[in-house]
Design a protein around this motif. Structure first.
Motif, PDB file in Angstrom:
ATOM      1  N   GLU A 100      32.483  83.785  29.081  1.00  0.00           N
ATOM      2  CA  GLU A 100      33.481  83.182  29.969  1.00  0.00           C
ATOM      3  C   GLU A 100      32.857  82.437  31.143  1.00  0.00           C
ATOM      4  OE1 GLU A 100      36.180  86.226  31.172  1.00  0.00           O
ATOM      5  OE2 GLU A 100      37.013  86.508  29.162  1.00  0.00           O
ATOM      6  N   LEU A 103      34.073  78.976  31.781  1.00  0.00           N
ATOM      7  CA  LEU A 103      35.510  78.988  32.086  1.00  0.00           C
ATOM      8  C   LEU A 103      35.740  79.450  33.520  1.00  0.00           C
ATOM      9  CD1 LEU A 103      36.589  80.731  28.763  1.00  0.00           C
ATOM     10  CD2 LEU A 103      36.459  78.279  29.242  1.00  0.00           C
ATOM     11  N   ARG A 106      35.198  76.817  35.950  1.00  0.00           N
ATOM     12  CA  ARG A 106      36.348  75.906  36.058  1.00  0.00           C
ATOM     13  C   ARG A 106      37.585  76.612  36.607  1.00  0.00           C
ATOM     14  NH1 ARG A 106      38.025  73.725  30.940  1.00  0.00           N
ATOM     15  NH2 ARG A 106      36.516  74.910  29.737  1.00  0.00           N
ATOM     16  N   LEU A 108      39.440  78.966  35.389  1.00  0.00           N
ATOM     17  CA  LEU A 108      40.543  79.159  34.447  1.00  0.00           C
ATOM     18  C   LEU A 108      41.213  80.501  34.707  1.00  0.00           C
ATOM     19  CD1 LEU A 108      40.557  76.823  32.406  1.00  0.00           C
ATOM     20  CD2 LEU A 108      40.200  78.530  30.627  1.00  0.00           C
ATOM     21  N   ARG A 113      41.177  82.867  29.935  1.00  0.00           N
ATOM     22  CA  ARG A 113      39.768  83.143  29.635  1.00  0.00           C
ATOM     23  C   ARG A 113      39.656  84.192  28.538  1.00  0.00           C
ATOM     24  NH1 ARG A 113      38.669  83.894  35.436  1.00  0.00           N
ATOM     25  NH2 ARG A 113      38.201  86.052  34.941  1.00  0.00           N
ATOM     26  N   ASN A 153      33.560  76.395  26.322  1.00  0.00           N
ATOM     27  CA  ASN A 153      33.924  75.238  27.142  1.00  0.00           C
ATOM     28  C   ASN A 153      34.606  74.148  26.327  1.00  0.00           C
ATOM     29  OD1 ASN A 153      33.385  75.680  29.779  1.00  0.00           O
ATOM     30  ND2 ASN A 153      31.328  74.814  29.752  1.00  0.00           N
TER      31      ASN A 153
END
Ligand code: ATP
Ligand code: MG
Lengths: 268, 298
Positions: A100, A103, A106, A108, A113, A153
């Motif tokens: 993760e 993620l 970003r 998320l 995730r 990703n």
């Protein structure tokens, strides 16, 4: 669209301690179509890793340009995921946290995730290891996590630098089959560097053979083996024909690579 | 020779035929020699043997000490017996308020160490991560590190007087510079691939620093702190050399003046015990903070 266009790329490293500069790549031009699986083989030190890092945006070519999906590569980005030969999982994160990682960067949402990492854990056959730390995993498992981390990703391009190079032969075969299966599902554009000619022929739609240093493209071999490819593919006559063809080229280049310094000495 | 580290080798498991044959005829392998078992480089030894040997180290020193002192081979003035040293320690504790000295010293060590850590760790991480900071400070600190802390005592007195601050300053001076260099090395040795992978996963420079470089350095940082805290204790005497009225170092210096050798020994033993305690605490902290790490670095 996420094709890769490498356009007259040259890469020079400053020589260390009074040595002349090293020309790692010389006039490399190649085009990899969207969704194509391209392999690069070549003798050691011919600049394969350098080329891959240039596509990733981790190093800048001395001259020439690289376009991914029509956009000029100026630096690294999440659209080009990478897997190295060395074990690069973060030891302080669990398997799930490693997957993760991108993620998380970003930001998320947590459930989002989870959904992605759960899916990848299943895909990679790592369900039981979500909360394990990397050091408890075998080399093959670690590389599966590394691939999952890159896939999480959802990059347009996957760059792989001898990802199975450190694995034993049996594990490597299993990983190759796993990777083809995944690729046949997702059809990402893949640039895959390897020493192993069997691996290149088995995985690739196309195999680029590089020359000894300075690295240039010597040949482009289109592999027209049917998909899905399985273990049986490796014993087919066509497979062996491709392999022998590339092997002969590599052998020649490897000889050249070894002889190079000898010749220089003789001259000087 | 199977089971070199107590676990069978992978290659061994496949030789089932050979194993079966061995089992049938019940052949016992020849005993490994003593040398092979205990003097193969890197080979682990049974933990019971390890414990016994490590205790034996202490016992050995105590034995030599006893042999030299009880027999009066060395004059009691130079080397008191262990019982005399223990008695001196007891007397110090119950009659001379030695606990106050212990606390005064511990406080100085901890304060100095904390200041060095709070400034030194961030600086070391920056120097290990950014060439800019490395270029700015590395040579400078490399030079200062070799200057003896004791040489700066007059300056410290001039600048900050003769109170606790001066004593703490000596500890800071002694531990800050080596700490920075150790931490710098830790940060600089984070594998390049860790950073590259983060970039290809979309990390910014800021994120690479905070989410990769810093966590990757943490175990090494804690290990460096442990080493440096050990060194801080070695500066205690120097720190309490001037105008102290409490402290283990102060007590030792005073005892020297009155040739109270048993007390000097008692003070040294106390420092040793405190050093051992702080080291053990750090080792436990390391295990607790970094369950994923292989082991505490030696
Ligand atoms: N940062 C660098 N500075 C100087 N020279 C470099 C640098 N990176 C690579 N080189 C040189 O460029 C050449 C190509 O290196 P590269 O790692 O790309 O080869 P490679 O084909 O991946 O080799 P291998 O198959 O052994 O992995 C080598 O001669 C190497 O010494
Ligand atoms: Mg390489």
């Amino acid at each position: 669209m996420s094709d890769i266009l490498i356009d007259h790329v040259e890469m020079m490293f400053a020589g260390q301690r009074g040595m002349p500069p090293v020309i790692a790549l010389q006039d490399i031009s190649l085009a990899i179509a969207d969704g194509e699986f391209a392999c690069i083989v070549g003798p050691s030190g011919c600049g394969k890793s350098t080329l891959l890092k240039a596509v990733a945006g981790l190093v800048r070519p001395t001259s020439g340009r690289i376009l991914v999906g029509g956009r000029l590569v100026l630096g690294p980005g999440a659209d080009r995921g990478m897997v190295f030969q060395s074990y690069t999982l973060y030891p302080w994160l669990t398997v799930r946290q490693n997957i993760e990682f991108g993620l998380q960067l970003r930001r998320l949402r947590r459930d989002e995730r989870r959904r992605i990492s759960d899916h990848l854990l299943t895909l990679m056959g790592l369900e039981g290891f979500a909360n394990a730390y990397p050091r408890a995993l075998s080399g093959g498992m670690q590389q599966r996590v590394a691939i999952a981390r890159a896939l999480a990703n959802d990059p347009e391009v996957l760059l792989m630098d001898e990802p199975f190079g450190a694995l034993d032969a049996q594990t490597r075969t299993v990983m190759q089959e796993l990777l083809t299966t995944i690729w046949e599902q997702y059809h990402k554009t893949v640039l895959f560097v390897t020493h192993d000619i069997d691996e290149a022929v088995f995985l690739g739609d196309v195999v680029y053979v590089m020359t000894a240093r300075p690295g240039r493209i010597r040949a482009r071999v289109v592999i027209e083996l049917p998909r899905p490819r399985t273990f049986a593919t490796m014993t087919s006559e066509a497979f062996i024909k491709y392999r022998n063809q590339i092997l002969a080229m590599i052998h020649e280049e490897s000889l050249r690579a070894i002889q190079q310094p000898v010749n220089k000495q003789a001259q000087g | 020779m199977p089971q070199r580290d107590g676990t069978p080798r992978a290659g061994y498991q496949s030789t089932t035929v050979a194993q079966a044959r061995v089992r049938e005829s019940d052949v016992t392998l020849p005993q490994e020699s003593w040398i092979a078992r205990y003097l193969t480089p890197r080979r682990s030894i049974p933990s019971s043997v390890y414990t016994i040997l490590s205790v034996l180290g202490f016992v050995g020193v105590l034995a030599i000490w006893s042999a030299l002192s009880y027999t009066r081979l060395v004059k009691p003035l130079f080397l008191p017996t262990p019982t005399e040293a223990l008695a001196a320690l007891w007397e110090l504790l119950v009659r001379y308020g030695f606990l106050k000295d212990i606390w005064a010293s511990t406080y100085r060590i901890l304060a100095g160490f904390a200041i060095a850590a709070v400034v030194g760790v961030p600086l070391g991480v920056l120097m290990g991560s950014f060439k800019l900071f490395e270029a700015l400070f590395e040579r400078l600190i490399g030079v200062i590190r070799y200057l003896p802390a004791s040489a700066f005592i007059p300056l410290f007195i001039l600048w900050i007087g003769i109170g606790d601050a001066q004593k703490i300053a000596v500890i800071v001076f002694g531990s800050f510079f080596p700490l920075v260099l150790l931490v710098m090395d830790v940060a600089a040795n984070v594998p390049r691939d860790y950073l590259d992978i983060a970039y290809t996963l979309g990390a910014s420079r800021w994120q690479v620093f905070w989410k990769v470089l810093v966590p990757a350095s943490l175990p090494g940082i804690v290990d460096s702190l442990r080493t440096i805290l050990g060194w801080a204790w070695t500066y205690l005497i120097v720190a309490e050399l001037v105008a102290a009225n409490a402290g283990i170092g102060y007590m030792i210096i005073e005892s020297q003046r009155y040739i109270e050798t048993p007390r000097i020994i008692a003070g040294i033993v106390t420092i040793g015990i405190l050093g051992l305690v702080s080291d053990t605490i750090f080792k436990q902290l390391y295990k607790w903070l970094f369950p994923y790490a292989e082991r505490v670095n030696p």
